[in-house]
Design an enzyme around this catalytic site. Structure first.
Site, PDB file in Angstrom:
ATOM      1  N   GLY A   1     -86.501 -21.746 -29.575  1.00 57.64           N
ATOM      2  CA  GLY A   1     -85.657 -21.498 -28.408  1.00 57.64           C
ATOM      3  C   GLY A   1     -84.240 -21.086 -28.794  1.00 57.64           C
ATOM      4  N   ASP A   2     -83.493 -20.607 -27.807  1.00 58.56           N
ATOM      5  CA  ASP A   2     -82.089 -20.209 -27.985  1.00 58.56           C
ATOM      6  C   ASP A   2     -81.915 -19.081 -28.996  1.00 58.56           C
ATOM      7  OD1 ASP A   2     -81.459 -22.241 -26.202  1.00 58.56           O
ATOM      8  OD2 ASP A   2     -81.302 -23.715 -27.811  1.00 58.56           O
TER       9      ASP A   2
ATOM     10  N   LYS B   1     -82.675 -14.756 -26.018  1.00 59.06           N
ATOM     11  CA  LYS B   1     -83.581 -14.063 -25.072  1.00 59.06           C
ATOM     12  C   LYS B   1     -82.811 -13.500 -23.885  1.00 59.06           C
ATOM     13  CE  LYS B   1     -85.896 -17.914 -24.750  1.00 59.06           C
ATOM     14  NZ  LYS B   1     -85.339 -18.696 -25.863  1.00 59.06           N
ATOM     15  N   GLY B   2     -81.807 -14.273 -23.419  1.00 61.41           N
ATOM     16  CA  GLY B   2     -81.034 -13.826 -22.250  1.00 61.41           C
ATOM     17  C   GLY B   2     -80.356 -12.504 -22.518  1.00 61.41           C
TER      18      GLY B   2
ATOM     19  N   GLY C   1     -81.760 -22.274 -20.973  1.00 59.25           N
ATOM     20  CA  GLY C   1     -80.357 -21.895 -20.797  1.00 59.25           C
ATOM     21  C   GLY C   1     -80.195 -20.553 -21.467  1.00 59.25           C
ATOM     22  N   HIS C   2     -80.108 -19.497 -20.660  1.00 58.98           N
ATOM     23  CA  HIS C   2     -80.037 -18.146 -21.212  1.00 58.98           C
ATOM     24  C   HIS C   2     -78.644 -17.575 -20.957  1.00 58.98           C
ATOM     25  CE1 HIS C   2     -84.701 -17.637 -20.846  1.00 58.98           C
ATOM     26  NE2 HIS C   2     -84.330 -18.652 -21.593  1.00 58.98           N
TER      27      HIS C   2
ATOM     28  N   GLN D   1     -87.748 -21.047 -23.635  1.00 59.81           N
ATOM     29  CA  GLN D   1     -88.055 -21.810 -24.858  1.00 59.81           C
ATOM     30  C   GLN D   1     -88.534 -20.869 -25.987  1.00 59.81           C
ATOM     31  OE1 GLN D   1     -89.588 -23.119 -21.668  1.00 59.81           O
ATOM     32  NE2 GLN D   1     -87.495 -23.776 -21.504  1.00 59.81           N
TER      33      GLN D   1
ATOM     34  N   THR E   1     -92.181 -28.389 -25.452  1.00 61.65           N
ATOM     35  CA  THR E   1     -92.034 -28.413 -24.009  1.00 61.65           C
ATOM     36  C   THR E   1     -93.447 -28.408 -23.399  1.00 61.65           C
ATOM     37  OG1 THR E   1     -90.791 -27.480 -22.155  1.00 61.65           O
ATOM     38  CG2 THR E   1     -91.855 -25.895 -23.647  1.00 61.65           C
TER      39      THR E   1
ATOM     40  N   VAL F   1     -76.925 -24.668 -24.019  1.00 60.82           N
ATOM     41  CA  VAL F   1     -76.387 -24.140 -22.757  1.00 60.82           C
ATOM     42  C   VAL F   1     -76.743 -25.078 -21.600  1.00 60.82           C
ATOM     43  CG1 VAL F   1     -76.466 -22.134 -21.202  1.00 60.82           C
ATOM     44  CG2 VAL F   1     -76.742 -21.800 -23.654  1.00 60.82           C
TER      45      VAL F   1
ATOM     46  N   ARG G   1     -76.727 -28.015 -31.507  1.00 65.47           N
ATOM     47  CA  ARG G   1     -78.033 -27.596 -32.016  1.00 65.47           C
ATOM     48  C   ARG G   1     -78.128 -27.913 -33.503  1.00 65.47           C
ATOM     49  NH1 ARG G   1     -77.520 -21.802 -29.003  1.00 65.47           N
ATOM     50  NH2 ARG G   1     -78.053 -22.519 -26.920  1.00 65.47           N
TER      51      ARG G   1
ATOM     52  N   ASP H   1     -74.527 -11.149 -37.307  1.00 70.00           N
ATOM     53  CA  ASP H   1     -73.082 -11.242 -37.564  1.00 70.00           C
ATOM     54  C   ASP H   1     -72.653 -12.639 -38.015  1.00 70.00           C
ATOM     55  OD1 ASP H   1     -73.946 -11.588 -34.736  1.00 70.00           O
ATOM     56  OD2 ASP H   1     -71.901 -12.329 -34.467  1.00 70.00           O
TER      57      ASP H   1
ATOM     58  N   VAL I   1     -75.483  -7.940 -33.198  1.00 68.08           N
ATOM     59  CA  VAL I   1     -74.327  -8.164 -34.082  1.00 68.08           C
ATOM     60  C   VAL I   1     -73.170  -8.812 -33.316  1.00 68.08           C
ATOM     61  CG1 VAL I   1     -74.933  -6.398 -35.782  1.00 68.08           C
ATOM     62  CG2 VAL I   1     -73.619  -5.739 -33.752  1.00 68.08           C
ATOM     63  N   GLY I   2     -73.472  -9.312 -32.121  1.00 70.54           N
ATOM     64  CA  GLY I   2     -72.475  -9.989 -31.291  1.00 70.54           C
ATOM     65  C   GLY I   2     -73.133 -10.328 -29.964  1.00 70.54           C
TER      66      GLY I   2
HETATM   67  P1  GDP Z   1     -81.658 -17.967 -25.126  1.00 73.95           P
HETATM   68  O1  GDP Z   1     -81.929 -19.322 -24.603  1.00 73.95           O
HETATM   69  O2  GDP Z   1     -82.728 -17.476 -26.051  1.00 73.95           O
HETATM   70  O3  GDP Z   1     -81.336 -16.959 -24.065  1.00 73.95           O
HETATM   71  O4  GDP Z   1     -80.343 -18.095 -26.032  1.00 73.95           O
HETATM   72  P2  GDP Z   1     -78.997 -18.925 -25.670  1.00 73.95           P
HETATM   73  O5  GDP Z   1     -78.248 -18.160 -24.653  1.00 73.95           O
HETATM   74  O6  GDP Z   1     -79.328 -20.344 -25.376  1.00 73.95           O
HETATM   75  O7  GDP Z   1     -78.274 -18.928 -27.060  1.00 73.95           O
HETATM   76  C1  GDP Z   1     -77.977 -17.748 -27.729  1.00 73.95           C
HETATM   77  C2  GDP Z   1     -76.451 -17.659 -27.924  1.00 73.95           C
HETATM   78  O8  GDP Z   1     -76.164 -16.644 -28.862  1.00 73.95           O
HETATM   79  C3  GDP Z   1     -75.694 -17.282 -26.680  1.00 73.95           C
HETATM   80  O9  GDP Z   1     -74.437 -17.913 -26.727  1.00 73.95           O
HETATM   81  C4  GDP Z   1     -75.529 -15.778 -26.795  1.00 73.95           C
HETATM   82  O10 GDP Z   1     -74.392 -15.274 -26.104  1.00 73.95           O
HETATM   83  C5  GDP Z   1     -75.361 -15.623 -28.269  1.00 73.95           C
HETATM   84  N1  GDP Z   1     -75.869 -14.378 -28.857  1.00 73.95           N
HETATM   85  C6  GDP Z   1     -76.979 -13.668 -28.547  1.00 73.95           C
HETATM   86  N2  GDP Z   1     -77.140 -12.644 -29.406  1.00 73.95           N
HETATM   87  C7  GDP Z   1     -76.105 -12.709 -30.281  1.00 73.95           C
HETATM   88  C8  GDP Z   1     -75.728 -11.957 -31.437  1.00 73.95           C
HETATM   89  O11 GDP Z   1     -76.387 -11.013 -31.854  1.00 73.95           O
HETATM   90  N3  GDP Z   1     -74.590 -12.368 -32.088  1.00 73.95           N
HETATM   91  C9  GDP Z   1     -73.835 -13.436 -31.682  1.00 73.95           C
HETATM   92  N4  GDP Z   1     -72.763 -13.764 -32.396  1.00 73.95           N
HETATM   93  N5  GDP Z   1     -74.172 -14.164 -30.608  1.00 73.95           N
HETATM   94  C10 GDP Z   1     -75.292 -13.811 -29.935  1.00 73.95           C
HETATM   95  P1  IMO Z   2     -84.232 -21.721 -23.919  1.00 76.65           P
HETATM   96  O1  IMO Z   2     -85.047 -20.957 -22.914  1.00 76.65           O
HETATM   97  C1  IMO Z   2     -84.085 -24.969 -26.824  1.00 76.65           C
HETATM   98  C2  IMO Z   2     -86.522 -28.495 -25.943  1.00 76.65           C
HETATM   99  C3  IMO Z   2     -85.800 -29.792 -25.628  1.00 76.65           C
HETATM  100  C4  IMO Z   2     -86.797 -30.791 -26.182  1.00 76.65           C
HETATM  101  C5  IMO Z   2     -88.141 -30.163 -25.831  1.00 76.65           C
HETATM  102  C6  IMO Z   2     -88.778 -30.721 -24.572  1.00 76.65           C
HETATM  103  O2  IMO Z   2     -82.780 -21.787 -23.642  1.00 76.65           O
HETATM  104  O3  IMO Z   2     -84.549 -21.235 -25.297  1.00 76.65           O
HETATM  105  P2  IMO Z   2     -88.247 -30.367 -21.994  1.00 76.65           P
HETATM  106  O4  IMO Z   2     -87.039 -30.691 -21.181  1.00 76.65           O
HETATM  107  O5  IMO Z   2     -88.626 -28.924 -21.962  1.00 76.65           O
HETATM  108  O6  IMO Z   2     -89.423 -31.256 -21.680  1.00 76.65           O
HETATM  109  O7  IMO Z   2     -87.832 -30.737 -23.503  1.00 76.65           O
HETATM  110  O8  IMO Z   2     -87.895 -28.769 -25.681  1.00 76.65           O
HETATM  111  N1  IMO Z   2     -86.139 -27.347 -25.093  1.00 76.65           N
HETATM  112  C7  IMO Z   2     -85.379 -26.327 -25.525  1.00 76.65           C
HETATM  113  N2  IMO Z   2     -84.768 -26.127 -26.704  1.00 76.65           N
HETATM  114  N3  IMO Z   2     -84.014 -24.029 -25.866  1.00 76.65           N
HETATM  115  C8  IMO Z   2     -84.664 -24.198 -24.689  1.00 76.65           C
HETATM  116  O9  IMO Z   2     -84.750 -23.238 -23.760  1.00 76.65           O
HETATM  117  C9  IMO Z   2     -85.351 -25.408 -24.457  1.00 76.65           C
HETATM  118  N4  IMO Z   2     -86.047 -25.911 -23.410  1.00 76.65           N
HETATM  119  C10 IMO Z   2     -86.538 -27.087 -23.832  1.00 76.65           C
HETATM  120  O10 IMO Z   2     -84.564 -29.845 -26.282  1.00 76.65           O
HETATM  121  O11 IMO Z   2     -86.701 -30.834 -27.583  1.00 76.65           O
HETATM  122 MG    MG Z   3     -81.075 -21.216 -24.505  1.00 79.88          MG
END
Ligand code: GDP
Ligand code: IMO
Ligand code: MG
Length: 427
Positions: free
Chosen positions: A12-13, A16-17, A40-41, A223, A238, A298, A304, A332, A413-414
């Site tokens: 996750g994270d 994707k957003g 959290g995207h 996720q 999850t 997020v 993390r 980056d 790269v950002g």
């Molecule tokens: P998601 O849950 O997969 O949508 O990802 P999150 O938003 O939770 O976490 C990704 C974080 O990395 C966010 O703060 C984005 O703004 C940031 N981000 C995404 N792509 C890049 C990148 O290429 N470079 C940097 N520095 N930040 C990025």
């Molecule tokens: P995005 O879409 C990172 C993790 C939680 C926990 C496990 C189970 O932003 O990538 P839950 O509340 O789903 O039953 O928790 O999954 N988890 C994530 N970790 N990014 C997420 O979403 C997550 N959604 C759930 O931290 O370990």
């Molecule tokens: Mg996220």
């Protein structure tokens, strides 16, 4: 009929957003197919930053219809506040469609998530506490509440009664909590009905008709692959299927319709919550990745856990999702390291293992085998093409591509929309 799936290739994270938002301008529909407001995207557009939890990231692209599919679990209060938050910022959300078959996260399921985590103590999963697991459990137990139930008070009351029958026993006798009154829950849920009504639709029909008309549909995973209930690091996962097959069941679209599956892959690895993580760092490198990468959840604001890139996991993600492409993000963040370790295999009880072990015991014992790749010190955030990258950054990307088993078609790269190097088109 191009249908694309975009999903997390790690825990996750991955970004994707940002990736979804980037494609949002060229697609007709963006569909969430699983998960809920545990996601959290982050999307950064110019100087504006948006944190989306339940709404598909395509909501920020005016031409795009955002869809919440049947596989998603919906907390109505979170949904309505997310909508009003966007409206206040001038985002038009009127096109949103919500499947009548999506399940509702009720307040009692948020309670059950929290009390059961507390009860687990040291063995807790580290959930987001948003009621995700208990709501999916109710769905599978056939005592779930669906969006369409809000429009039949009699059915809704019967279903809430059935769900609370056992839960109240559990809450009062086992967890030492107060019982929850059926009428109170029904009244709260009915209170959302009118506001949600304009959005509720037969999304399966809408999406399949759109595909027949050659519209472009993008499925946005929440996720990541290693958090998948079937293919992840169970039980530290999850309660849904973020992997590619989840897009079919979670949106009602057949697998023959999916033309491309894009895995979002961070140039290093992060994880939130409990569970095994072979390349996790506990030293100043881990701290630096967290600081430079802004690695803070997020949704829950938790730090993390951070570690080096793990090619074993990337290969696994390629396999279980049938990935056609990778979108490598946050390259980056790695600027400034003289050498960058990359995990190419595991050592498990003295054996070298190239693929993700199916046994949880082996995975818990896995130690990363690192290969050192030369780093770079030049700022890469303004790079617009692959050739703009320093030679060592190019070599890092090529090495990851080779180890991971699918072409890297874009590089972040950002955080901004335009801070992306597009190598191959996704459409
Ligand atoms: P998601 O849950 O997969 O949508 O990802 P999150 O938003 O939770 O976490 C990704 C974080 O990395 C966010 O703060 C984005 O703004 C940031 N981000 C995404 N792509 C890049 C990148 O290429 N470079 C940097 N520095 N930040 C990025
Ligand atoms: P995005 O879409 C990172 C993790 C939680 C926990 C496990 C189970 O932003 O990538 P839950 O509340 O789903 O039953 O928790 O999954 N988890 C994530 N970790 N990014 C997420 O979403 C997550 N959604 C759930 O931290 O370990
Ligand atoms: Mg996220």
């Amino acid at each position: 009929m191009p249908a694309l799936v975009l999903l997390g290739a790690q825990w996750g994270d991955e970004g994707k957003g940002k990736a979804t938002d980037l494609l949002g301008g060229s697609v007709d529909y963006v569909v969430r197919y699983q998960g809920g407001n545990n996601a959290g995207h982050t999307v950064v557009v110019g100087d504006q930053k948006y944190a989306l939890h339940l709404l598909p990231s395509g909501i920020l692209s005016p031409g795009c219809t955002p869809v919440i599919g049947n596989g998603v679990v919906v907390d109505p209060s979170v949904l309505l506040s997310e909508l009003s938050g966007l409206n206040e910022r001038g985002v038009d959300t009127s096109k949103l469609l919500i499947s009548g078959n999506a399940h509702i996260i009720t307040s009692y399921n948020v309670t059950v998530d929290k009390v059961s985590e507390r009860f687990l103590g040291k063995r807790k999963i580290g959930t987001t506490g948003r009621g995700i697991g208990p709501t999916y459990a109710d769905k599978i137990n056939r005592v779930g509440i669906r969006v369409q139930d809000l429009y039949d008070e009699s059915i809704l009351t019967q279903k809430v009664e059935a769900a609370l029958d056992v839960k109240n026993q559990m809450l009062t006798k086992f967890y030492n909590r107060r019982a929850i009154a059926v009428e109170q829950v029904v009244e709260e849920l009915l209170g959302y009905a009118d506001e949600l009504a304009p959005y509720v639709a037969d999304t399966v029909l809408v999406l399949n008709q759109a595909l027949e008309q050659d519209k472009v549909v993008l499925f946005e995973g929440g996720q990541g692959t290693l958090l998948d209930i079937d293919h992840g690091t169970y039980p530290f996962v999850t309660s849904s299927n973020p992997t590619a097959g989840g897009a079919c069941t979670g949106a009602g679209v057949g697998p023959t319709k999916i033309s491309r599956v894009i895995g979002i892959l961070k140039a290093y690895t992060t994880r939130v919550g409990a569970g095994p993580f072979p390349t996790e760092l506990f030293d100043e490198d881990g701290e630096a990745l967290r600081r430079i990468g802004g690695e803070r959840g997020v949704t829950t604001g938790r730090d993390r856990r951070c570690g080096w890139f793990d090619a074993v996991i990337a290969r696994y993600a390629t396999r279980v999702n049938g990935l056609t492409d990778f979108f490598l993000t946050k390259l980056d963040v790695l600027t400034g390291w003289e050498q960058i370790p990359v995990c190419v295999a595991y050592e498990i009880d003295g054996r070298r293992v190239e693929e993700l072990p199916y046994s949880q015991t082996d995975f818990h014992h896995a130690k990363p085998v690192y290969e050192m790749l030369p780093g770079w010190s030049e700022d890469i955030s303004k790079a617009k093409s692959f050739s703009d990258l320093p030679k060592n950054a190019q070599a890092y990307v090529k090495a990851l591509e080779e180890m991971s088993g699918a072409p890297i078609s874009a590089i972040g790269v950002g955080p901004g929309r335009d801070e992306t190097i597009q190598i191959n088109s996704f459409l």
